[in-house]
Design a protein around this motif. Structure first.
Motif, mmCIF file in Angstrom:
data_model
loop_
_atom_site.group_PDB
_atom_site.id
_atom_site.type_symbol
_atom_site.label_atom_id
_atom_site.label_comp_id
_atom_site.label_asym_id
_atom_site.label_seq_id
_atom_site.Cartn_x
_atom_site.Cartn_y
_atom_site.Cartn_z
ATOM 1 N N GLN A 56 -1.332 26.564 13.210
ATOM 2 C CA GLN A 56 -2.549 27.783 12.783
ATOM 3 C C GLN A 56 -1.772 28.877 13.098
ATOM 4 N N MET A 57 -2.161 29.994 12.661
ATOM 5 C CA MET A 57 -1.517 31.218 12.707
ATOM 6 C C MET A 57 -2.343 32.219 13.805
ATOM 7 N N PHE A 58 -1.669 32.970 14.630
ATOM 8 C CA PHE A 58 -1.938 33.736 15.634
ATOM 9 C C PHE A 58 -1.149 35.042 15.515
ATOM 10 N N ASP A 59 -1.638 35.943 16.530
ATOM 11 C CA ASP A 59 -0.902 37.446 16.694
ATOM 12 C C ASP A 59 0.336 36.985 17.381
ATOM 13 N N ALA A 60 1.398 37.251 16.709
ATOM 14 C CA ALA A 60 2.786 37.118 17.463
ATOM 15 C C ALA A 60 3.127 37.794 18.771
ATOM 16 N N GLY A 61 3.054 38.989 18.670
ATOM 17 C CA GLY A 61 3.536 39.752 19.924
ATOM 18 C C GLY A 61 5.191 39.798 19.875
ATOM 19 N N SER A 62 5.607 39.777 21.257
ATOM 20 C CA SER A 62 7.132 40.062 21.668
ATOM 21 C C SER A 62 7.908 38.843 20.926
ATOM 22 N N VAL A 63 7.407 37.552 20.831
ATOM 23 C CA VAL A 63 8.383 36.548 20.192
ATOM 24 C C VAL A 63 8.873 36.899 18.790
ATOM 25 N N PHE A 64 8.371 37.872 18.169
ATOM 26 C CA PHE A 64 8.663 38.378 16.808
ATOM 27 C C PHE A 64 9.708 39.364 16.971
ATOM 28 N N LYS A 65 10.026 39.990 18.094
ATOM 29 C CA LYS A 65 10.937 41.209 18.298
ATOM 30 C C LYS A 65 12.503 40.787 18.037
ATOM 31 N N PRO A 66 13.043 39.421 18.287
ATOM 32 C CA PRO A 66 14.408 38.957 17.828
ATOM 33 C C PRO A 66 14.473 39.340 16.232
ATOM 34 N N THR A 67 13.396 38.930 15.383
ATOM 35 C CA THR A 67 13.513 39.191 14.055
ATOM 36 C C THR A 67 13.327 40.801 13.705
ATOM 37 N N SER A 68 12.676 41.289 14.250
ATOM 38 C CA SER A 68 12.406 42.987 14.090
ATOM 39 C C SER A 68 13.860 43.452 14.657
ATOM 40 N N THR A 69 14.416 43.221 15.468
ATOM 41 C CA THR A 69 15.657 43.546 15.972
ATOM 42 C C THR A 69 16.744 43.441 15.147
ATOM 43 N N LEU A 70 16.751 42.192 14.527
ATOM 44 C CA LEU A 70 17.835 41.744 13.739
ATOM 45 C C LEU A 70 17.765 42.580 12.275
ATOM 46 N N ALA A 71 16.627 42.901 11.768
ATOM 47 C CA ALA A 71 16.208 43.901 10.622
ATOM 48 C C ALA A 71 16.785 45.105 10.892
ATOM 49 N N TYR A 72 16.463 45.698 12.073
ATOM 50 C CA TYR A 72 16.806 47.017 12.438
ATOM 51 C C TYR A 72 18.394 47.227 12.547
#
Length: 639
Positions: free
Chosen positions: A320-336
């Motif tokens: 099920q889908m939920f608000d991600a919060g900071s566990v998404f930060k590794p992906t956003s760091t990689l993108a940047y």
């Protein structure tokens, strides 16, 4: 001879001929009909004649069994017996009613030619005595039925699922017979084709009253195929226990903020081997007992569960889908960093961009690059990165890279009902003609503002990071009917390995005491080298949601994603607690407990190692992998 006499004589001669011809034609038609009935259509009428005293019944196929990789039986079958009533008077009904085990059963009205199930699951110790009463009564029948049984009860219930009898549509359109079992959720549903089997035919010779005399098997049918899962029973138990023990941590956070406590924990844990992406544990809480669906009468717990009471126990929160919060930060760091570089920004308590945007810490945390931003979970670093890259450009690029990493789509799990989440961007807002504000990109960078993920997707993306861009679908199926399931093909995600390694460095720093103004990694108090003998990497997550924004911080979603050992990972775990408080306070201890179960370590109820790290020797499991586990061989090719 004159003409009148000739005509008269001709009529006298032709009359017998006509009569003979008609008689011959009649005999020919009669002979043809006799030949048709006795020779041409012999088998048809012979079959109809036999049908007067023969009756075909279904030999119900057994469904395939489901087991864990270490042999624990999760789903099997048993023969149940039902008492069927076909209308009319019944002799010795009081005795039959008593023997059936249901003294309050009454004889209902039955339409001509119809039947009613009086009692389901007649007690085994009553069947023999009950047969003596029913054998001479054609309107009563003891009928066998295959029933699905789940010996472990609630264990792995969301993953295994449950079955129900085929409905009218499935009988009419899908080729099922009445009383056939059809998977309704979990692997029972998604592997229905493998598990269902093929029914056979039993031919009975019956009396004129319909009582069976003899029987023979015309077609024995075929049992469904047995399935062995990738699940490790010990790790599954540890995950389910960690979820239940997490309730104490959830309520600890509630009491700290003077909020009402919870009576049931709502969360999910998924653990996998990142070398193959075989799922080793998949747990969701609260849970249910799939045996409820086979019991008669149905227990009251089933009605409560189906109505969603008690924390929606029928919901598999892993998918099920939920608000991600900071566990998404590794992906956003990689993108940047891969497009704009690993820049250093200050980490103040907050910045102003379309309003005040705060960091989780109320003090200045010093200068940070992308690695320290991960280990310290510095929100303001990500805000500045999104501004530096241009909020609109960054949101679009982040959504594309997140899609590459495994978000916004299926993970490969053999489970129906898996949600794909939501990856917002300026482009997606424009496509649906919705208003988009540049400040939303800053929220996307920290996994907030309608950015929704599943725990399975977090594990999928983390595996891609750990394997430095090599991506394999997740799987729950190890073998079917003794044949090893083919490894799902891996693919290469775009991106330089050095960037993936930099993200891993940041996740390893999460469990370190960094010292100085940057302080400690957010998981160092439990998984630091001074606390835990196995080096791991990970990321805490505390995600705001509708409840936390409306009430207070105690209702945030709590996350932790981790893997280890860092030099050669053989385990990856993601824990999620809905409205569970802070990730470092609730989800992190749960992951530590699963880590400990896998590496043979002892931890207490808070997730802390019992004694110093030197006091325990972990049983590391980095043995060499078999080639066929990692590679799908092509015909004619050797590995």
């Amino acid at each position: 001879m004159d003409a009148p006499k000739k005509r008269a004589r001709s009529r006298e001669v032709s009359r017998p001929h006509v009569i003979a011809l008609c008689f011959s034609a009649f005999l020919a038609v009669f002979a043809y009909r006799l030949y048709d009935l006795q020779i041409t259509r012999y088998h048809q009428f012979a079959t109809q004649s036999e049908s007067n005293y023969q009756r075909d019944e279904i030999v119900r196929a057994l469904r395939g069994e489901i087991r864990t990789r270490d042999g624990l039986l999760l789903a099997t079958n048993r023969m149940a017996v039902d008492l069927i009533y076909k209308g009319g008077d019944v002799a010795a009904w009081p005795q039959i009613r008593y023997l059936s085990g249901f003294a309050d059963v009454q004889l209902p009205s039955v339409a001509p030619g119809g039947e009613v199930t009086l009692v389901r699951n007649v007690p085994a110790d009553k069947i023999s005595a009950l047969q003596e009463y029913t054998v001479m009564q054609p309107n009563l029948e003891l009928r066998e039925r295959v029933e699905r049984v789940y010996p472990q009860g609630t264990f792995a219930a969301h993953m295994v699922g449950y079955v129900a009898e085929a409905n009218e549509r499935e009988v009419e359109e899908d080729g099922y017979a009445l009383a056939d079992l059809v998977g309704r959720s979990g692997l029972e549903a998604s592997l229905q084709h493998e598990l269902r089997g093929e029914n056979g035919i039993r031919r009975l010779e019956v009396t004129a009253a319909g009582r069976p005399q003899t029987e023979r098997i015309i077609d024995p049918g075929q049992k469904g195929r047995d399935v062995v899962l990738t699940i490790d029973a010990k790790l599954q138990r540890a995950a389910e226990k960690a979820l239940q023990e997490g309730l104490a941590d959830v309520n600890k956070a509630r009491l700290k903020r003077a909020s009402p406590t919870e009576s049931v924990v709502k969360g999910a844990i998924i653990a996998l081997d990142p070398r193959t992406n075989e799922v080793l544990a998949l747990a969701s809480a609260p849970t249910f007992n799939p045996n409820w669906f086979a019991q008669s009468p149905r227990p009251p717990q089933l009605a409560e569960a189906l109505q969603g009471n008690g924390g929606q126990p029928m919901l598999n929160r892993v998918v099920q889908m939920f608000d991600a919060g900071s566990v998404f930060k590794p992906t956003s760091t990689l993108a940047y960093i891969e497009k704009w570089g690993n820049k250093t920004f200050a980490c103040p308590p907050g910045i102003r961009f379309g309003g005040w945007r705060r960091n989780w810490a109320g003090h200045h945390m010093g200068q940070m690059d992308g690695r320290k931003a991960i280990s310290n979970s510095c929100n303001t670093w990500y805000y500045q990165a999104a501004i530096d890259a241009d909020p609109i450009v960054f949101s679009n690029y982040l959504a594309r890279r997140a899609k590459d990493m495994g978000f916004g789509g299926p993970t490969g799990l053999e489970l129906i009902g898996e949600k794909i989440g939501n990856l917002p961007s300026a482009e997606s807002y424009k496509a649906r003609k919705a208003d988009y504000w540049p400040g939303q990109a800053l929220s996307f960078a920290i996994g907030q503002d309608a950015l929704l993920v599943t725990p399975a997707q977090i594990a999928y993306a983390l595996s891609t990071l750990v394997n430095e861009g090599t991506q394999r679908p997740l799987t729950l199926v190890r073998s079917v009917n003794g044949q090893r399931a083919a490894a799902k093909p891996a693919k290469r995600v775009p991106g330089a390995r050095k960037n993936f390694r930099l993200i891993k460095e940041g996740m390893e720093m999460t469990t370190l005491q960094l010292g100085g103004v940057n302080g400690n990694g957010t998981a160092s108090h439990i998984l630091g080298p001074h606390r835990f003998p196995v080096r791991t990497g990970g990321k805490t997550g505390t995600a705001e949601n509708a409840l936390s924004r409306r009430y207070n911080y105690a209702y945030t979603n709590a996350w932790y994603e981790g893997y280890g050992p860092v030099d050669n990972p053989d385990l990856l775990v993601v824990a999620f607690f809905e409205n569970g408080g802070e990730g470092s306070g609730t989800a992190l201890p749960a992951v530590a407990k699963v880590f400990a179960a896998h590496w043979c370590l002892k931890v207490d109820g808070r997730g802390y190692l019992e004694g110093p790290p030197s006091s325990q020797q972990p049983c590391l499991k980095n043995q060499a992998m078999e080639v066929e586990q990692l590679v799908v061989r092509k015909p004619g090719k050797q590995p």
